[in-house]
Design an enzyme around this catalytic site. Structure first.
Site: not given
Ligand code: NDP
Ligand code: BG6
Length: 593
Positions: A118, A284, A342, A477, A485
């Site tokens: 993220l 959004k 959402h 949309r 629309y």
């Molecule tokens: P990641 O799984 O990529 O984790 C982020 C960082 O956290 C990793 O780079 C790692 O960094 C550290 N990490 C991962 N797993 C663990 C663990 N088990 N214990 C300790 N540290 C850990 O997550 P995302 O970036 O995908 O998501 C981050 C947050 O955002 C989450 O809460 C997710 O639900 C939310 N989210 C994500 C979205 C997405 O599109 N990715 C969309 C909406 C919400 P390091 O090892 O360097 O410490």
């Molecule tokens: C996140 C969900 O909150 O929203 C994902 O965890 C989903 O599963 C995403 O793909 C969709 O977001 P957007 O902005 O791409 O429509």
């Protein structure tokens, strides 16, 4: 074209809400005093804002009211100036509440989990976009924090790969990127180490250089480590003389109990107004526009009730599976991932009563009210599905359970359709149908409002037997290709009397040349400016979970088997039966969408 702008940041504006909210907490610790904007000052502010309005002639000849932009004046500065004219200086002499002087304060943004998906995909690009648009304060620093070992240069290299430029200012993009990257730093540390956060604090202080320090922590980490990180950041790295805010990413628990436990744990270290629970759909553009559409156009609000609206549909679809996020997804499923947050947030904005003002608390109060008027979702009103493998054009698309991080016998829904009801005077009996799915035939998010049939319609015979086809439908949309629309009936030109369906269409790409900002840009800017309107308050969250928790439990306890649908299809047929039970047809699947 007239713009309604009141801030220095060209892409952003607020109509009348008070930046910083009503109450600003100054630091993590609850021992800091609260400052609240006195009611008379708030009233003064609102009347000041409206006095800026005057009439302007738009390019297309329309006359519109315009709020005079106040160049280079931040909303907080403006607020301070205006407040100073009605309150004594002693009352406002507490440091750190407002940016009295931009030169004396600094904002440090720490992305916790900076090495993650993220952060790379959304957070750093959004911060750069804000910088590019001159929306960040003069003194700011971005820190990445994670366990991975990285130097500042390595972080910059990683971040630089995902930065993009706005089309309208491409010429100096490279330069801006370099300038931005120079303000990005990295600190490696454990999420549960106060010592590591204390080291971060030391580094932040060096950058802050004795100025009033405002600190924003973005928790971009898995939820099981939220509390550890909040605890350590709070105890070892919160600001001593400015505000400290924490953006928390979903999931906020997985049911009422776990969500309440998370809130309780967060509140051990943070006050409610320091917690910014993000739902990026609220950032959004078209979701933001929903209130403008409703409350600033005379023609919609009178129709916005059971009297004229037959049903409302909230539709989310993605044309790809859980790719890479199966581990997370399997624990949550589509109802928690998309519907409970959402789509429900959109529903609340759609259905709420008119708020007293655009102040964050007034809007959130109305959202809570409408959520609390809703009936908890019943099992009979839910259809679940899961995608299975499908081969098309020689390509085989995987099943959900082909993902290595998903158990082979998983029953987790990747699709759900649901019928919800609001038991209040405005919406009694109107079905609000939600549909959300992954690995469907298209990527889309939209709101469809189907109006009632015209009573005693003189032209009924011109529509044949399908009266539904003749009802008006308003489509908002949200993405892609943003548009609003309205489907209307009109006469086909000529001597006969043949009726046709046409769209009155506000197509954003045709109407506006400016690129639409990413939701994360808006939300990050809001968090920096202390605007809480688009973040979820804890009572809202409780109300949202109360609607879905019983059915989620029942689905899991009864091990309800999802209806399997091929990857890339239109989803389970059960969704049609559910809609048909309420005499509804999904608008997105009709011939003239
Ligand atoms: P990641 O799984 O990529 O984790 C982020 C960082 O956290 C990793 O780079 C790692 O960094 C550290 N990490 C991962 N797993 C663990 C663990 N088990 N214990 C300790 N540290 C850990 O997550 P995302 O970036 O995908 O998501 C981050 C947050 O955002 C989450 O809460 C997710 O639900 C939310 N989210 C994500 C979205 C997405 O599109 N990715 C969309 C909406 C919400 P390091 O090892 O360097 O410490
Ligand atoms: C996140 C969900 O909150 O929203 C994902 O965890 C989903 O599963 C995403 O793909 C969709 O977001 P957007 O902005 O791409 O429509």
């Amino acid at each position: 074209m007239a713009t309604f702008s009141s801030t220095h940041c060209p892409s952003y504006s607020y109509p009348s809400s008070i930046k910083g909210g009503k109450n600003q907490r100054l630091a993590f610790s609850s021992s800091f005093p609260r400052l609240s904007v006195p009611a008379e000052a708030k009233f003064f502010l609102q009347s000041q804002t409206s006095s800026h309005q005057n009439a302007v002639l738009m390019q297309d000849g329309a006359v519109a009211t315009k709020v005079n932009p106040v160049e280079k004046e931040t909303p907080l500065k403006k607020l301070k100036n205006e407040l100073l004219s009605v309150t004594s200086s002693e009352e406002w002499d507490e440091k750190g509440c407002f940016d009295i002087n931009e030169n004396e304060s600094t904002v440090s943004i720490t992305v916790v989990g900076a090495s993650g998906d993220l952060a790379k995909k959304k957070i750093f690009p959004a911060l750069f976009a804000l910088y590019y648009e001159d929306c960040l304060p003069k003194h700011f620093t971005v820190y990445g924090y994670a366990r991975s070992k990285m130097t500042d240069a390595e972080l910059r290299n990683m971040v630089s790969k995902t930065l993009t430029c706005r089309i309208d200012k491409r010429e100096n993009c490279g330069e801006k990127m370099d300038q931005f990257l120079k303000r990005c730093f990295y600190h490696s540390g454990q999420y549960d180490s106060e010592e590591n956060f204390a080291q971060l604090d030391k580094k932040l202080k060096e950058h802050e250089g004795g100025r009033v320090s405002n600190r924003l922590f973005y928790l971009s980490i898995p939820p099981n480590i939220f509390i550890d990180a909040v605890k350590c950041a709070s105890l070892s790295a919160s600001s001593g003389n400015g505000w400290t805010r924490v953006i928390v990413e979903k999931p906020f628990g997985r049911d009422s109990e776990s969500s309440a436990a998370l809130t309780r744990a967060l509140k051990q270290y943070l006050a409610e107004d320091q917690i910014f629970r993000i739902d990026h759909y609220l950032g959004k553009e078209l979701v933001e526009n929903l209130s403008v559409l409703r409350f600033s156009n005379l023609i919609f609000e009178p129709l916005w009730s059971r009297q004229y609206i037959r049903n409302v549909q909230l539709i989310f679809s993605e044309d790809f599976g859980t790719e890479g996020r199966g581990g997370y997804f399997d624990h949550y499923g589509i109802i928690r991932d998309i519907m409970q947050n959402h789509l429900l947030q959109i529903l609340a904005l759609f259905a709420m009563e008119t708020p007293v003002s655009l102040d964050a608390e007034d809007i959130r109060n109305e959202k809570v009210k409408v959520l609390r008027s809703m009936r908890p979702l019943q099992l009979d009103d839910v259809v679940i599905g899961q995608y299975k493998s499908h081969t098309k054009g020689g390509i085989t698309y995987p099943a959900y359970t082909d993902d290595n991080t998903v158990p082979k016998d998983s029953l987790t829904p990747t699709f759900a359709a649901a019928a919800l009801f609001i038991d209040n005077a405005r919406w009694d009996g109107v079905p609000f149908l939600m549909k959300a799915g992954k690995a469907l035939h298209n990527k889309r998010a939209e709101i469809r409002v189907q109006f009632r049939h015209v009573p005693g319609n003189l032209y009924n015979r011109n529509f044949g037997t399908d009266l539904d086809r003749a009802t008006n439908e308003l489509v908002i949309r949200v993405q892609p290709d943003e548009a609003i629309y309205l489907k209307i009936n009109n006469k086909v030109p000529g001597l006969g009397m043949r009726l046709d369906r046409s769209n009155l269409n506000l197509h954003y790409a045709a109407r506006y040349s400016k690129e639409i900002p990413d939701a994360y840009e808006r939300l990050l800017l809001d968090a920096i400016e202390g605007e809480r309107r688009l973040f979820i308050r804890s009572d809202e969250l409780n109300a949202a979970w109360a609607l879905f928790t019983p059915v989620l439990k029942e689905l899991e306890e009864k091990k309800i088997i999802p209806e399997y649908y091929p990857y890339g299809s239109r989803g389970p047929v059960g969704a049609h039966y559910l809609a048909a039970r309420y005499s509804v047809r999904w608008g997105d699947l009709g011939v003239d969408q």
